[in-house]
Design a protein around this motif. Sequence first.
Motif, PDB file in Angstrom:
ATOM      1  N   ARG A   1       0.233 -67.013 -30.025  1.00  0.00           N
ATOM      2  CA  ARG A   1       0.078 -66.424 -31.359  1.00  0.00           C
ATOM      3  C   ARG A   1      -1.323 -65.851 -31.581  1.00  0.00           C
ATOM      4  N   SER A   2      -2.150 -65.812 -30.539  1.00  0.00           N
ATOM      5  CA  SER A   2      -3.498 -65.255 -30.682  1.00  0.00           C
ATOM      6  C   SER A   2      -3.428 -63.728 -30.719  1.00  0.00           C
ATOM      7  N   GLN A   3      -4.296 -63.149 -31.521  1.00  0.00           N
ATOM      8  CA  GLN A   3      -4.309 -61.691 -31.670  1.00  0.00           C
ATOM      9  C   GLN A   3      -5.242 -61.061 -30.639  1.00  0.00           C
ATOM     10  N   PRO A   4      -4.813 -59.932 -30.025  1.00  0.00           N
ATOM     11  CA  PRO A   4      -5.693 -59.224 -29.074  1.00  0.00           C
ATOM     12  C   PRO A   4      -6.896 -58.623 -29.783  1.00  0.00           C
ATOM     13  N   ASP A   5      -7.839 -58.160 -28.959  1.00  0.00           N
ATOM     14  CA  ASP A   5      -9.034 -57.528 -29.497  1.00  0.00           C
ATOM     15  C   ASP A   5      -8.649 -56.297 -30.307  1.00  0.00           C
ATOM     16  N   LEU A   6      -9.139 -56.265 -31.526  1.00  0.00           N
ATOM     17  CA  LEU A   6      -8.820 -55.148 -32.419  1.00  0.00           C
ATOM     18  C   LEU A   6      -9.925 -54.098 -32.287  1.00  0.00           C
ATOM     19  N   GLY A   7      -9.870 -53.315 -31.232  1.00  0.00           N
ATOM     20  CA  GLY A   7     -10.887 -52.295 -30.993  1.00  0.00           C
ATOM     21  C   GLY A   7     -10.365 -51.223 -30.074  1.00  0.00           C
ATOM     22  N   ARG A   8     -11.225 -50.254 -29.758  1.00  0.00           N
ATOM     23  CA  ARG A   8     -10.864 -49.165 -28.866  1.00  0.00           C
ATOM     24  C   ARG A   8     -11.629 -49.300 -27.565  1.00  0.00           C
ATOM     25  N   VAL A   9     -10.944 -49.076 -26.457  1.00  0.00           N
ATOM     26  CA  VAL A   9     -11.524 -49.294 -25.134  1.00  0.00           C
ATOM     27  C   VAL A   9     -12.689 -48.329 -24.914  1.00  0.00           C
ATOM     28  N   GLY A  10     -13.851 -48.903 -24.565  1.00  0.00           N
ATOM     29  CA  GLY A  10     -15.019 -48.082 -24.230  1.00  0.00           C
ATOM     30  C   GLY A  10     -15.722 -47.471 -25.416  1.00  0.00           C
ATOM     31  N   VAL A  11     -15.347 -47.867 -26.654  1.00  0.00           N
ATOM     32  CA  VAL A  11     -15.933 -47.262 -27.859  1.00  0.00           C
ATOM     33  C   VAL A  11     -16.540 -48.361 -28.719  1.00  0.00           C
ATOM     34  N   ASP A  12     -17.788 -48.156 -29.110  1.00  0.00           N
ATOM     35  CA  ASP A  12     -18.440 -49.049 -30.056  1.00  0.00           C
ATOM     36  C   ASP A  12     -18.159 -48.530 -31.456  1.00  0.00           C
ATOM     37  N   LEU A  13     -17.293 -49.237 -32.197  1.00  0.00           N
ATOM     38  CA  LEU A  13     -16.873 -48.755 -33.515  1.00  0.00           C
ATOM     39  C   LEU A  13     -18.020 -48.704 -34.508  1.00  0.00           C
ATOM     40  N   LEU A  14     -19.117 -49.406 -34.210  1.00  0.00           N
ATOM     41  CA  LEU A  14     -20.272 -49.357 -35.103  1.00  0.00           C
ATOM     42  C   LEU A  14     -21.137 -48.129 -34.851  1.00  0.00           C
ATOM     43  N   GLN A  15     -20.977 -47.486 -33.670  1.00  0.00           N
ATOM     44  CA  GLN A  15     -21.706 -46.245 -33.385  1.00  0.00           C
ATOM     45  C   GLN A  15     -20.795 -45.066 -33.735  1.00  0.00           C
ATOM     46  N   GLN A  16     -20.892 -44.642 -34.963  1.00  0.00           N
ATOM     47  CA  GLN A  16     -20.020 -43.584 -35.450  1.00  0.00           C
ATOM     48  C   GLN A  16     -20.736 -42.235 -35.395  1.00  0.00           C
ATOM     49  N   LYS A  17     -19.989 -41.228 -34.975  1.00  0.00           N
ATOM     50  CA  LYS A  17     -20.520 -39.872 -34.848  1.00  0.00           C
ATOM     51  C   LYS A  17     -19.787 -38.973 -35.828  1.00  0.00           C
ATOM     52  N   ALA A  18     -20.501 -38.573 -36.889  1.00  0.00           N
ATOM     53  CA  ALA A  18     -19.909 -37.631 -37.844  1.00  0.00           C
ATOM     54  C   ALA A  18     -19.781 -36.262 -37.178  1.00  0.00           C
ATOM     55  N   LEU A  19     -18.603 -35.692 -37.246  1.00  0.00           N
ATOM     56  CA  LEU A  19     -18.343 -34.440 -36.528  1.00  0.00           C
ATOM     57  C   LEU A  19     -17.564 -33.496 -37.425  1.00  0.00           C
ATOM     58  N   SER A  20     -18.119 -32.306 -37.606  1.00  0.00           N
ATOM     59  CA  SER A  20     -17.398 -31.267 -38.351  1.00  0.00           C
ATOM     60  C   SER A  20     -16.554 -30.452 -37.382  1.00  0.00           C
ATOM     61  N   LEU A  21     -15.595 -29.729 -37.927  1.00  0.00           N
ATOM     62  CA  LEU A  21     -14.740 -28.902 -37.088  1.00  0.00           C
ATOM     63  C   LEU A  21     -15.536 -27.801 -36.408  1.00  0.00           C
ATOM     64  N   LYS A  22     -16.483 -27.219 -37.098  1.00  0.00           N
ATOM     65  CA  LYS A  22     -17.293 -26.145 -36.507  1.00  0.00           C
ATOM     66  C   LYS A  22     -18.122 -26.676 -35.343  1.00  0.00           C
ATOM     67  N   GLU A  23     -18.691 -27.870 -35.526  1.00  0.00           N
ATOM     68  CA  GLU A  23     -19.470 -28.450 -34.430  1.00  0.00           C
ATOM     69  C   GLU A  23     -18.581 -28.763 -33.235  1.00  0.00           C
ATOM     70  N   ALA A  24     -17.376 -29.241 -33.499  1.00  0.00           N
ATOM     71  CA  ALA A  24     -16.453 -29.533 -32.405  1.00  0.00           C
ATOM     72  C   ALA A  24     -16.099 -28.260 -31.642  1.00  0.00           C
ATOM     73  N   ILE A  25     -15.899 -27.159 -32.361  1.00  0.00           N
ATOM     74  CA  ILE A  25     -15.583 -25.886 -31.717  1.00  0.00           C
ATOM     75  C   ILE A  25     -16.760 -25.413 -30.872  1.00  0.00           C
ATOM     76  N   GLU A  26     -17.959 -25.522 -31.413  1.00  0.00           N
ATOM     77  CA  GLU A  26     -19.145 -25.099 -30.658  1.00  0.00           C
ATOM     78  C   GLU A  26     -19.310 -25.934 -29.388  1.00  0.00           C
ATOM     79  N   ARG A  27     -19.091 -27.231 -29.496  1.00  0.00           N
ATOM     80  CA  ARG A  27     -19.194 -28.089 -28.315  1.00  0.00           C
ATOM     81  C   ARG A  27     -18.153 -27.707 -27.265  1.00  0.00           C
ATOM     82  N   ALA A  28     -16.944 -27.403 -27.725  1.00  0.00           N
ATOM     83  CA  ALA A  28     -15.879 -27.052 -26.782  1.00  0.00           C
ATOM     84  C   ALA A  28     -16.195 -25.759 -26.051  1.00  0.00           C
ATOM     85  N   LEU A  29     -16.668 -24.758 -26.788  1.00  0.00           N
ATOM     86  CA  LEU A  29     -16.986 -23.484 -26.152  1.00  0.00           C
ATOM     87  C   LEU A  29     -18.176 -23.607 -25.213  1.00  0.00           C
TER      88      LEU A  29
END
Length: 586
Positions: free
Chosen positions: A61-89
């Motif tokens: 009945r133990s719950q697994p780790d509630l997190g994302r693999v390889g991601v520190d949920l406390l290190q958040q990166k605010a990202l706008s759509l325009k910045e994402a497009i620029e990074r992709a190009l």
Amino acid sequence: MYRHFYLITLLILAACAADICAQDASPTPTPTPVVDDVQKAPPEDIKGVPTVAPNYRSDDRSQPDLGRVGVDLLQQKALSLKEAIERALENNKDIEVTRKNDRIAEFDIATARGFYQPRLTGQTYYDRSTLPNTGIFSTNQTTTSNNIVGNAALTAYYPSQGTVFQGTFNNTRLTSDNPISILSPQFNSNLGFSVTQPLFRGRKFDQPRRQIEIAKRNLALTDVQFRLRSIETVAAVQKAYWDLTYALRNLQVQRDSLRDAKEQLEHNRRLVNEGQLAPIDIVAAETQVANFEQTVYDALNTANLSENLLKNLISPNRTDVLWSQAIVPVDPVEIAAPIKTLADAMTLALGNRPELEINRVQTDINQIDQRFYREQKKPQIDFVASYTSSGIGGSLNPSFSNPFSRTACTVPTSPECLALIAQQQAFLSQIGGSGTAFTDIFQSKYPTFRFGVNFNLPLWGDKTAAAQLGRAKVEADRLEIQREQIEQGIEVEVRNALQSIRTAEARLRFAAIARENSIKQYESEQRKLTEGQSDVYKVLERQTALTTARSNELRARTDLNKAIAELERVTGDTLKANDVVPKLKK
């Protein structure tokens, strides 16, 4: 008593029936079951089902780790759509590959133009050879000669007419102990100029010019392909960005729903303690909490998948710091849908879609091929003219003897020897010394003029060129059909994109209404449960419906944003709509 009598009677009848059946069955063998009979049996009677992990129950009945693999949920990166497009190009691998293709096309043009670059060719060498004497004019057993050769040629072109110019300068210094050679060393030089002018085939168009024109079209083609790849990349980033927005919002909804389910569970426990609910109703509320806990993990997994998809589009490599950060979309989800009629959208698409431009470039290349093959069908007749000025010089060969003289020169002062020496000096005065080989050239002392035609005519026409021209014409028809197919496909895509926007707008409206009504119904059902006018199952049903309605509302908004991005893509307006000017790295 009668009950016992009936039971005894039934047992006796059953025993008799079994004995009779055994007697009837004994002389007759049991038939083999038929496969069709097994297949016609009811599903619950299916045979041959293996027993795997019988009575399995999970007690963990133990719950697994509630997190994302390889991601520190406390290190958040605010990202706008325009910045994402620029990074992709900037970082997308497909974009980088297309940039390299453009550079390759530029080098292909330089390679094709290099054919017409003036070229200086030549050779210089020294050789010494000793050969046996096989002639009757020399008494030497062997003849040894030494050669020093220095030749050079300069070739230039006049591309517009296919003209070839060439200048040559050849020099040879020869020494020999052959007694029949008057000069040793002997200097031979010549300076020549020639011109070759195609009269028919190759005058207006030839293979080098064809390669240059095709290379130019290929460069234009890579530019169009770069724009196409940019449009596809931007559209993919837009959709991935909105999918992540929805996934994170849905995670919030599922988390809040779990919190509500736990509050409802505590509320039900209080009602049980007050005697308003039966204890069994707690089980249903606990099951609801467990189900919502599962949906939180599912929503977290969806958010992780969506985030990885976006990171893959905008990260330069797998070691980028962005992979360890939690992306937080910051753009508002409310986007105004463009108001376009079908006619306006089609006009925009037919003018902007890179696929049509690629088809036009391919058609241009096909026209170049047809022009070349028509030129190849012409007769090959070239006008050739040349002028050569030669010079000769050297010194008397000390071993020279006249093979036609009847008397050998054995005494230097004898009349025969004096006559031979006088003859050699007269010849030398006419030829000159070693330096006259060059003066003769500029004095045009020994000129050679030549002009005429060279021809190469296949009998009964050039079937190879005719076949190649026929193939090019068929290729032109194929490209035309392909263009019509592309235009029709664009028509379908534009119609579907416009319809998707309308459908998404309607779905958003209905989802908003459903969410508002679900809130009212859930709150109403809670009040009824508290007043004893409802049951816990209806409350849990309303709670599940509210969670679904909240999630569906943002899903509808996300679908509308993706439909807008799709309309921009199918009309070829993605880059302009997002203020993107893709540039090739040089």
